[in-house]
Design a protein around this motif. Structure first.
Motif, PDB file in Angstrom:
ATOM      1  N   ASP A  26       0.842  -1.201   0.000  1.00 13.47           N
ATOM      2  CA  ASP A  26       0.000   0.000   0.000  1.00 13.47           C
ATOM      3  C   ASP A  26       0.879   1.254   0.000  1.00 13.47           C
ATOM      4  O   ASP A  26       0.600   2.225  -0.712  1.00 13.47           O
ATOM      5  CB  ASP A  26      -0.895  -0.007   1.250  1.00 13.47           C
ATOM      6  CG  ASP A  26      -2.235   0.648   1.000  1.00 13.47           C
ATOM      7  OD1 ASP A  26      -2.895   0.310   0.008  1.00 13.47           O
ATOM      8  OD2 ASP A  26      -2.625   1.509   1.814  1.00 13.47           O
ATOM      9  N   ASP A  27       1.933   1.221   0.796  1.00  2.36           N
ATOM     10  CA  ASP A  27       2.839   2.367   0.896  1.00  2.36           C
ATOM     11  C   ASP A  27       3.662   2.540  -0.384  1.00  2.36           C
ATOM     12  O   ASP A  27       3.994   3.665  -0.762  1.00  2.36           O
ATOM     13  CB  ASP A  27       3.752   2.213   2.120  1.00  2.36           C
ATOM     14  CG  ASP A  27       2.982   2.305   3.426  1.00  2.36           C
ATOM     15  OD1 ASP A  27       1.853   2.834   3.417  1.00  2.36           O
ATOM     16  OD2 ASP A  27       3.496   1.840   4.457  1.00  2.36           O
ATOM     17  N   VAL A  28       3.981   1.432  -1.038  1.00  3.62           N
ATOM     18  CA  VAL A  28       4.662   1.508  -2.332  1.00  3.62           C
ATOM     19  C   VAL A  28       3.728   2.126  -3.377  1.00  3.62           C
ATOM     20  O   VAL A  28       4.117   3.032  -4.127  1.00  3.62           O
ATOM     21  CB  VAL A  28       5.127   0.106  -2.794  1.00  3.62           C
ATOM     22  CG1 VAL A  28       5.544   0.124  -4.266  1.00  3.62           C
ATOM     23  CG2 VAL A  28       6.281  -0.385  -1.921  1.00  3.62           C
ATOM     24  N   LEU A  29       2.479   1.657  -3.408  1.00  2.00           N
ATOM     25  CA  LEU A  29       1.516   2.148  -4.396  1.00  2.00           C
ATOM     26  C   LEU A  29       1.275   3.640  -4.255  1.00  2.00           C
ATOM     27  O   LEU A  29       1.050   4.333  -5.252  1.00  2.00           O
ATOM     28  CB  LEU A  29       0.190   1.392  -4.260  1.00  2.00           C
ATOM     29  CG  LEU A  29       0.192  -0.053  -4.758  1.00  2.00           C
ATOM     30  CD1 LEU A  29      -1.131  -0.730  -4.419  1.00  2.00           C
ATOM     31  CD2 LEU A  29       0.450  -0.115  -6.244  1.00  2.00           C
ATOM     32  N   ASP A  30       1.329   4.156  -3.032  1.00  2.00           N
ATOM     33  CA  ASP A  30       1.133   5.586  -2.822  1.00  2.00           C
ATOM     34  C   ASP A  30       2.191   6.407  -3.560  1.00  2.00           C
ATOM     35  O   ASP A  30       1.959   7.569  -3.882  1.00  2.00           O
ATOM     36  CB  ASP A  30       1.183   5.901  -1.323  1.00  2.00           C
ATOM     37  CG  ASP A  30       0.952   7.375  -1.044  1.00  2.00           C
ATOM     38  OD1 ASP A  30      -0.190   7.846  -1.207  1.00  2.00           O
ATOM     39  OD2 ASP A  30       1.927   8.071  -0.694  1.00  2.00           O
ATOM     40  N   LEU A  31       3.330   5.788  -3.828  1.00  2.00           N
ATOM     41  CA  LEU A  31       4.428   6.495  -4.482  1.00  2.00           C
ATOM     42  C   LEU A  31       4.549   6.179  -5.975  1.00  2.00           C
ATOM     43  O   LEU A  31       5.136   6.950  -6.723  1.00  2.00           O
ATOM     44  CB  LEU A  31       5.748   6.153  -3.790  1.00  2.00           C
ATOM     45  CG  LEU A  31       5.856   6.665  -2.347  1.00  2.00           C
ATOM     46  CD1 LEU A  31       6.964   5.945  -1.603  1.00  2.00           C
ATOM     47  CD2 LEU A  31       6.080   8.168  -2.326  1.00  2.00           C
ATOM     48  N   VAL A  32       3.997   5.050  -6.411  1.00  2.00           N
ATOM     49  CA  VAL A  32       4.150   4.665  -7.824  1.00  2.00           C
ATOM     50  C   VAL A  32       2.829   4.650  -8.585  1.00  2.00           C
ATOM     51  O   VAL A  32       2.817   4.591  -9.816  1.00  2.00           O
ATOM     52  CB  VAL A  32       4.835   3.276  -7.971  1.00  2.00           C
ATOM     53  CG1 VAL A  32       6.197   3.280  -7.311  1.00  2.00           C
ATOM     54  CG2 VAL A  32       3.957   2.156  -7.417  1.00  2.00           C
ATOM     55  N   GLY A  33       1.697   4.705  -7.849  1.00  2.00           N
ATOM     56  CA  GLY A  33       0.393   4.642  -8.494  1.00  2.00           C
ATOM     57  C   GLY A  33      -0.044   5.982  -9.064  1.00  2.00           C
ATOM     58  O   GLY A  33       0.574   7.021  -8.819  1.00  2.00           O
ATOM     59  N   THR A  34      -1.131   5.948  -9.854  1.00  2.00           N
ATOM     60  CA  THR A  34      -1.722   7.167 -10.392  1.00  2.00           C
ATOM     61  C   THR A  34      -2.909   7.577  -9.529  1.00  2.00           C
ATOM     62  O   THR A  34      -3.419   6.777  -8.743  1.00  2.00           O
ATOM     63  CB  THR A  34      -2.223   6.941 -11.827  1.00  2.00           C
ATOM     64  OG1 THR A  34      -3.303   5.972 -11.797  1.00  2.00           O
ATOM     65  CG2 THR A  34      -1.106   6.428 -12.721  1.00  2.00           C
ATOM     66  N   GLU A  35      -3.357   8.822  -9.699  1.00  2.00           N
ATOM     67  CA  GLU A  35      -4.511   9.290  -8.921  1.00  2.00           C
ATOM     68  C   GLU A  35      -5.743   8.453  -9.237  1.00  2.00           C
ATOM     69  O   GLU A  35      -6.542   8.169  -8.343  1.00  2.00           O
ATOM     70  CB  GLU A  35      -4.778  10.771  -9.205  1.00  2.00           C
ATOM     71  CG  GLU A  35      -5.882  11.341  -8.334  1.00  2.00           C
ATOM     72  CD  GLU A  35      -5.865  12.862  -8.267  1.00  2.00           C
ATOM     73  OE1 GLU A  35      -6.746  13.409  -7.584  1.00  2.00           O
ATOM     74  OE2 GLU A  35      -4.986  13.492  -8.881  1.00  2.00           O
ATOM     75  N   LYS A  36      -5.891   8.027 -10.485  1.00  2.00           N
ATOM     76  CA  LYS A  36      -7.040   7.205 -10.867  1.00  2.00           C
ATOM     77  C   LYS A  36      -6.995   5.851 -10.163  1.00  2.00           C
ATOM     78  O   LYS A  36      -8.019   5.344  -9.676  1.00  2.00           O
ATOM     79  CB  LYS A  36      -7.057   7.002 -12.382  1.00  2.00           C
ATOM     80  CG  LYS A  36      -8.279   6.246 -12.882  1.00  2.00           C
ATOM     81  CD  LYS A  36      -8.280   6.139 -14.400  1.00  2.00           C
ATOM     82  CE  LYS A  36      -9.500   5.355 -14.879  1.00  2.00           C
ATOM     83  NZ  LYS A  36      -9.526   5.209 -16.360  1.00  2.00           N
ATOM     84  N   GLN A  37      -5.809   5.256 -10.084  1.00  2.00           N
ATOM     85  CA  GLN A  37      -5.671   3.964  -9.414  1.00  2.00           C
ATOM     86  C   GLN A  37      -5.905   4.077  -7.911  1.00  2.00           C
ATOM     87  O   GLN A  37      -6.548   3.220  -7.301  1.00  2.00           O
ATOM     88  CB  GLN A  37      -4.259   3.400  -9.652  1.00  2.00           C
ATOM     89  CG  GLN A  37      -3.999   2.909 -11.058  1.00  2.00           C
ATOM     90  CD  GLN A  37      -2.541   2.541 -11.265  1.00  2.00           C
ATOM     91  OE1 GLN A  37      -1.637   3.187 -10.727  1.00  2.00           O
ATOM     92  NE2 GLN A  37      -2.297   1.501 -12.049  1.00  2.00           N
TER      93      GLN A  37
END
Length: 324
Positions: A211-222
């Motif tokens: 979850d913490d990784v996704l906060d940095l690599v994900g898009t606003e839509k994701q």
């Protein structure tokens, strides 16, 4: 098998749990009912109820008994999110306005308290004192985790160990007890419930790291929120801590984090995110999530070889590989 396929196997019972969730928060106080329903209708993965139901498959499966675990655990999780949003000053969650932004901080805090109370009311229908002890201990640990997160806002000097202890309390324990209590409620053997706890704990650790990784690599839509929201709110997560260990990045990254803190959430975190993406922080965090997942799978290998064990294996893989 994808997570949606697992949900499909439990569709009838999960639909029932969803209805019970909505019913459980309705009461004589109209505003509290409205704010609670607003939170629940924003959706979510409903992982905790799924873990409860799957844990129940190892004993004498009884949805009427399991709902007294599944619904309260999702309510406890939801209540913690309302409080989180106040602490983090979050405007959106899952792409929808938070309770605190649609109403205000006071209403949000009372909504969280109300949902906690409703959770406890439901568990009163269970006579096993061990279940109540486990739930109470998990709630205490969650509260300690919340306080530790506040204490460590923008604390770039915290250790990886501190981070891991915090996410253990905030996330992993509730997932662990979801698996464990599903088994206990259906009178599965004690060694099975203990192994399910170990599985759930390690899945929970992997889930939060990812979850913490996704906060940095994900898009606003994701994500349903702007990337880098954790940092802007002061949460220094594992990829950031690993990036700060790299000598050439440490000083410029510290400067960017200080700027974000000084501008009180109004600053863009894009420069800091760029530095972290260029570092080994993301890869090292993902590697640790993988190690937790492997520990979860080791616990599964010791459980009865039934279809549910395969479902739990699929969930563990989903947790680490998901993109939102």
């Amino acid at each position: 098998m994808k997570l949606l396929d697992i949900f499909g196997l439990l569709k009838k019972d999960m639909d029932y749990i969803e209805k019970e969730l909505y019913r459980s928060v309705q009461g004589e106080q109209k505003l509290l009912s409205e704010t609670s329903l607003h939170l629940l209708k924003a959706g979510g993965k409903r992982l905790r109820p799924v873990f409860v139901l799957l844990g129940g498959k190892y004993g004498t499966y009884d949805i009427e008994r399991l709902k007294l675990i599944a619904v309260p655990l999702e309510l406890i999780h939801s209540a913690s999110l309302v409080h989180d949003d106040v602490i983090d000053n979050a405007a959106t969650r899952r792409g929808k306005p938070t309770v605190k932004s649609k109403w205000d901080n006071r209403i949000a805090m009372y909504t969280g308290d109300y949902i906690y109370g409703k959770a406890l009311q439901l568990t009163a229908g269970l006579s096993d004192p061990a279940i109540h002890r486990i739930l109470a201990k998990a709630m205490v640990q969650m509260s300690i985790g919340e306080m530790e997160q506040i204490r460590d806002f923008f604390n770039t000097g915290q250790s990886v160990r501190n981070y891991l202890l915090r996410i253990r309390r905030k996330t992993a324990l509730l997932i662990a007890v979801s698996c464990q209590l599903g088994a206990l409620a259906t009178r599965a053997p004690k060694e099975v419930s203990s192994l399910l706890y170990t599985y759930g704990y390690n899945v929970g650790m992997a889930f939060q790291i990812q979850d913490d990784v996704l906060d940095l690599v994900g898009t606003e839509k994701q994500l349903g929120k702007p990337p880098g929201s954790d940092m802007k709110q002061g949460n220094i997560t594992l990829p950031v801590l690993y990036a700060l260990q790299e000598q050439q990045l440490r000083e410029p990254l510290l400067e960017e984090i200080a700027r974000v803190q000084h501008e009180d959430g109004r600053a863009s975190a894009s420069d800091a995110i760029g530095m972290i993406r260029q570092s080994q922080g993301i890869a090292k965090a993902e590697a640790l999530a993988d190690r937790y997942m492997k520990k979860a799978l080791d616990a599964l290998d010791q459980l009865p070889n039934i279809k549910t064990s395969k479902n739990l294996r699929d969930i563990a893989h989903f947790v680490v590989k998901r993109t939102h």
